[in-house]
Design an enzyme around this catalytic site. Structure first.
Site, PDB file in Angstrom:
ATOM      1  CE  LYS A 164      -8.625  -3.980  11.945  1.00 40.06           C
ATOM      2  NZ  LYS A 164      -7.667  -3.375  12.722  1.00 40.06           N
ATOM      3  CG  ASP A 193     -12.605  -7.264  11.164  1.00 41.53           C
ATOM      4  OD1 ASP A 193     -11.710  -8.134  11.217  1.00 41.53           O
ATOM      5  OD2 ASP A 193     -13.026  -6.678  12.177  1.00 41.53           O
ATOM      6  CG  HIS A 194      -7.586  -9.950   8.993  1.00 45.10           C
ATOM      7  ND1 HIS A 194      -7.290  -8.773   9.603  1.00 45.10           N
ATOM      8  CD2 HIS A 194      -6.980 -10.903   9.725  1.00 45.10           C
ATOM      9  CE1 HIS A 194      -6.542  -9.007  10.659  1.00 45.10           C
ATOM     10  NE2 HIS A 194      -6.329 -10.298  10.764  1.00 45.10           N
ATOM     11  CD  GLU A 232      -2.126  -7.778  18.472  1.00 43.87           C
ATOM     12  OE1 GLU A 232      -1.118  -7.042  18.478  1.00 43.87           O
ATOM     13  OE2 GLU A 232      -3.157  -7.532  17.837  1.00 43.87           O
ATOM     14  CG  HIS A 255     -10.060  -7.437  14.792  1.00 49.32           C
ATOM     15  ND1 HIS A 255     -10.320  -7.504  13.451  1.00 49.32           N
ATOM     16  CD2 HIS A 255      -8.743  -7.099  14.891  1.00 49.32           C
ATOM     17  CE1 HIS A 255      -9.227  -7.192  12.777  1.00 49.32           C
ATOM     18  NE2 HIS A 255      -8.260  -6.945  13.625  1.00 49.32           N
TER      19      HIS A 255
HETATM   20  N1  LIG Z   1      -0.458  -2.428   7.338  1.00 53.15           N
HETATM   21  C1  LIG Z   1      -1.377  -3.175   7.941  1.00 53.15           C
HETATM   22  O1  LIG Z   1      -1.098  -4.206   8.567  1.00 53.15           O
HETATM   23  C2  LIG Z   1      -2.826  -2.780   7.876  1.00 53.15           C
HETATM   24  C3  LIG Z   1      -3.731  -3.507   8.648  1.00 53.15           C
HETATM   25  C4  LIG Z   1      -5.075  -3.193   8.584  1.00 53.15           C
HETATM   26  C5  LIG Z   1      -5.482  -2.156   7.759  1.00 53.15           C
HETATM   27  N2  LIG Z   1      -4.601  -1.447   7.033  1.00 53.15           N
HETATM   28  C6  LIG Z   1      -5.123  -0.383   6.144  1.00 53.15           C
HETATM   29  O2  LIG Z   1      -4.693  -0.654   4.820  1.00 53.15           O
HETATM   30  C7  LIG Z   1      -4.334   0.539   4.131  1.00 53.15           C
HETATM   31  C8  LIG Z   1      -2.873   0.475   3.726  1.00 53.15           C
HETATM   32  O3  LIG Z   1      -2.081   0.338   4.886  1.00 53.15           O
HETATM   33  P1  LIG Z   1      -0.492   0.330   4.850  1.00 53.15           P
HETATM   34  O4  LIG Z   1      -0.032   0.058   6.215  1.00 53.15           O
HETATM   35  O5  LIG Z   1      -0.006  -0.508   3.733  1.00 53.15           O
HETATM   36  O6  LIG Z   1      -0.238   1.861   4.505  1.00 53.15           O
HETATM   37  P2  LIG Z   1       1.100   2.556   4.069  1.00 53.15           P
HETATM   38  O7  LIG Z   1       2.211   1.564   3.975  1.00 53.15           O
HETATM   39  O8  LIG Z   1       1.250   3.748   4.918  1.00 53.15           O
HETATM   40  O9  LIG Z   1       0.681   3.089   2.636  1.00 53.15           O
HETATM   41  C9  LIG Z   1       0.450   2.263   1.546  1.00 53.15           C
HETATM   42  C10 LIG Z   1       0.953   2.932   0.282  1.00 53.15           C
HETATM   43  O10 LIG Z   1       0.077   4.000  -0.043  1.00 53.15           O
HETATM   44  C11 LIG Z   1       0.816   4.975  -0.762  1.00 53.15           C
HETATM   45  N3  LIG Z   1       0.477   6.277  -0.234  1.00 53.15           N
HETATM   46  C12 LIG Z   1       0.984   6.910   0.846  1.00 53.15           C
HETATM   47  N4  LIG Z   1       0.382   8.102   1.026  1.00 53.15           N
HETATM   48  C13 LIG Z   1      -0.513   8.206   0.024  1.00 53.15           C
HETATM   49  C14 LIG Z   1      -1.440   9.213  -0.340  1.00 53.15           C
HETATM   50  N5  LIG Z   1      -1.571  10.331   0.344  1.00 53.15           N
HETATM   51  N6  LIG Z   1      -2.203   8.997  -1.436  1.00 53.15           N
HETATM   52  C15 LIG Z   1      -2.100   7.858  -2.139  1.00 53.15           C
HETATM   53  N7  LIG Z   1      -1.223   6.881  -1.846  1.00 53.15           N
HETATM   54  C16 LIG Z   1      -0.458   7.069  -0.773  1.00 53.15           C
HETATM   55  C17 LIG Z   1       2.295   4.665  -0.597  1.00 53.15           C
HETATM   56  O11 LIG Z   1       2.787   4.181  -1.840  1.00 53.15           O
HETATM   57  P3  LIG Z   1       3.352   5.152  -2.965  1.00 53.15           P
HETATM   58  O12 LIG Z   1       3.958   6.338  -2.299  1.00 53.15           O
HETATM   59  O13 LIG Z   1       4.339   4.284  -3.694  1.00 53.15           O
HETATM   60  O14 LIG Z   1       2.151   5.483  -3.785  1.00 53.15           O
HETATM   61  C18 LIG Z   1       2.321   3.523   0.391  1.00 53.15           C
HETATM   62  O15 LIG Z   1       3.306   2.577   0.091  1.00 53.15           O
HETATM   63  C19 LIG Z   1      -4.649   1.658   5.097  1.00 53.15           C
HETATM   64  O16 LIG Z   1      -5.929   2.123   4.803  1.00 53.15           O
HETATM   65  C20 LIG Z   1      -4.584   1.004   6.464  1.00 53.15           C
HETATM   66  O17 LIG Z   1      -5.402   1.678   7.392  1.00 53.15           O
HETATM   67  C21 LIG Z   1      -3.283  -1.746   7.087  1.00 53.15           C
END
Ligand SMILES: NC(=O)c1ccc[n+]([C@@H]2O[C@H](COP(=O)([O-])OP(=O)(O)OC[C@H]3O[C@@H](n4cnc5c(N)ncnc54)[C@H](OP(=O)(O)O)[C@@H]3O)[C@@H](O)[C@H]2O)c1
Length: 494
Positions: A164, A193-194, A232, A255
């Site tokens: 999510k 959803d963790h 939080e 959540h």
């Molecule tokens: N961060 C959190 O705590 C969190 C919590 C809940 C859910 N999520 C979900 O988990 C997923 C990842 O979140 P994140 O925060 O890790 O995201 P992020 O850091 O913005 O992106 C993850 C990685 O995806 C790659 N990326 C960026 N744009 C891209 C594109 N257009 N196509 C393909 N790859 C792309 C990038 O790596 P490269 O450029 O090296 O490929 C980036 O390091 C998302 O769907 C987010 O909604 C995240």
């Protein structure tokens, strides 16, 4: 170690390959890589198990290893040289080009080779830790390039995990889901959803199923109301870009609804994923929608006072950082029992909890004396992992006086048992490797989430005078309007 009783269901993760797309990202570094390491370290990972990390950023082996080390350190793991080495032996990095079919064809070949080397029989978990916009194109290519198997094929499997938030509106969540479904069957999609992976959340079900004293009173004859709190202490933590687009309600509603369902759904006949999901669906179908009128009367949105001074936040931002609302469940178990919800950032403390507040005594000496609510059953989900039941007891001594007391079951105090239990992400990965969808969200749940949330967002957006954005001081438990929401029903927040 305490002996377990009769029923003991243990997930057995199957030997498989784990392919993590978006491996350079925040989620991958903070949660997924540490969970994969944790599973290996705790010897819960399958014996035959390899990990392919993929992202567009070029990384040589040295850079990969130093990133992995940094992720683990940040997550609180300080592995010995041997255990880090053993983990690295399972891991390789592939530079991704998600738009190129060659990338998927090469990946297919490489996975075949890794299967052969590791003794894995074409069983693969693809974790899409990329921005959601990339889910559909990646899933589509996985399918068209032969990386997604027929879900009916019992000799091999391929599954996709996503996390999510699922979209930012009803329309785009539906289109995201349709895109995924065009490539993968529902049985192949694992939506995380963790919260559902947390030990204490699962304990809510366990306590109800095993102890009839609880489930027998888990209804409108005994319970006055239910409170759900997700507070939080922290603010934006550098996620202004995400938060400005989403706001707290979109970020937290999954959540909230998962906690509500696990608290209030009827117990399934068995703990199979099919029975569990059917019961959960029945619960959601009984939740009364919040129309525009209800939104104005039963919801409060707010923003902490220094929010607009945070880097990356617009000076006139209307993003809510706090939300409170009341909802009703129209079924025989819960009819007439209000559910009150509070969630917010910068609320002065970190606390996720569920409180079931029992009715006041209706007979005997306390009928005419207000002693408040003597019995509250509370589940502290995080940071404390605790179950408490408050009650009234006789004060020790010669007189007949009464005092409030609390019975507590502290998970952390069960140290020996707790030491090796999996974290939420570890548990979810094991379940996905075992092919059990109990803890994952169905396509129906995503749709329900947006159907429930959308009228609220619409009311806030289109009738701001009836739904003002209240300010609250950072470090406080929300605005006075949230107090009023429950106070006008003659109740108070737990
Ligand atoms: N961060 C959190 O705590 C969190 C919590 C809940 C859910 N999520 C979900 O988990 C997923 C990842 O979140 P994140 O925060 O890790 O995201 P992020 O850091 O913005 O992106 C993850 C990685 O995806 C790659 N990326 C960026 N744009 C891209 C594109 N257009 N196509 C393909 N790859 C792309 C990038 O790596 P490269 O450029 O090296 O490929 C980036 O390091 C998302 O769907 C987010 O909604 C995240």
């Amino acid at each position: 170690m305490t002996e377990t009783l009769g029923f003991c269901q243990e997930m057995r993760p199957e030997s498989c390959g784990f392919i993590l797309f978006g491996a350079t990202g925040d989620l991958a570094g903070r949660k997924i890589v540490p969970a994969l390491f944790g599973l290996c370290e705790k010897k819960i990972a399958p014996k035959n198990f390899y990990i392919v990390l993929a992202a567009r950023t070029p990384l040589d082996r040295a850079a990969l290893e130093s990133r992995l080390r940094a992720s683990l350190t940040k997550a609180g793991f300080f592995p010995s040289r041997e255990s880090f080495r053993a983990f690295l032996e399972r891991v390789e990095y592939i530079q991704a080009d998600y738009d190129s079919e060659d990338f998927y064809r090469n990946l297919l070949k490489r996975l075949g080779a890794l299967d052969a080397l590791s003794g894995v029989k074409k069983k693969r978990l693809f974790y899409l830790a990329t921005p959601p916009a990339a889910f559909e194109p990646i899933a589509g290519r996985l399918k068209s390039c032969g990386l997604l198997f027929d879900p009916g094929d019992r000799s091999r499997w391929s599954r996709i995990i996503i996390e999510k938030p699922y979209g930012s509106s009803l329309e785009n969540a539906a289109s995201l889901d349709d895109g995924l479904k065009a490539a993968a069957a529902e049985a192949q999609v694992y939506r995380i959803d963790h919260f559902t992976g947390k030990e204490t959340v699962q304990n809510v079900m366990a306590l109800r199923s095993a102890n009839s004293v609880f489930d027998a009173t888990w209804n409108n004859r005994f319970i006055d109301h239910v409170q759900l709190t997700i507070f939080e202490e922290l603010g934006l933590e550098g996620r202004a870009n995400f938060f400005e687009r989403m706001g707290l309600a979109r970020d937290m509603m999954s959540h909230i609804l998962q906690l509500a369902a696990i608290t209030a759904m009827d117990l399934p006949a068995t703990f199979s994923d099919t029975d569990f999901k059917a019961e959960k669906k029945r619960f959601f179908e009984s939740v009364r929608p919040l129309d525009r009128e209800a939104a104005a009367k039963q919801s409060v949105r707010a923003q902490y006072e220094s929010y607009r001074d945070e880097p990356g936040v617009a000076p006139d931002s209307a993003a809510e950082t706090f939300l409170a609302f009341k909802f009703q469940v129209d079924n025989d178990r819960w009819r007439g029992v209000p559910f009150y919800v509070r969630a917010g950032k910068k609320t002065g403390l970190k606390s996720t909890r569920i409180d079931l507040v029992y009715k006041k005594p209706g007979r005997g000496i306390f009928r005419s004396i207000d002693i408040g609510y003597p019995n509250v059953f509370s589940f502290s989900i995080q940071p404390e992992e605790k179950v408490t039941f408050s009650l009234i007891s006789k004060h020790p001594g010669p007189k007949l006086c009464f005092v409030p007391r609390t019975m507590a079951l502290d998970y952390r105090a069960e140290g020996q048992e707790a030491a090796g239990y999996p974290t939420d992400y570890e548990r979810l990965l094991i379940e996905a490797m075992s092919g059990d969808q109990t803890l994952f969200l169905s396509s129906f749940e995503i749709r329900f989430l947006w159907e429930f949330l959308s009228p609220l967002l619409e009311a806030w957006r289109e009738a701001p005078e009836a739904n003002p954005l209240h300010p609250y001081p950072a470090g406080s438990p929300g605005p006075a309007a949230a107090e009023e929401l429950i106070k006008k029903d003659g109740r108070a927040w737990a």
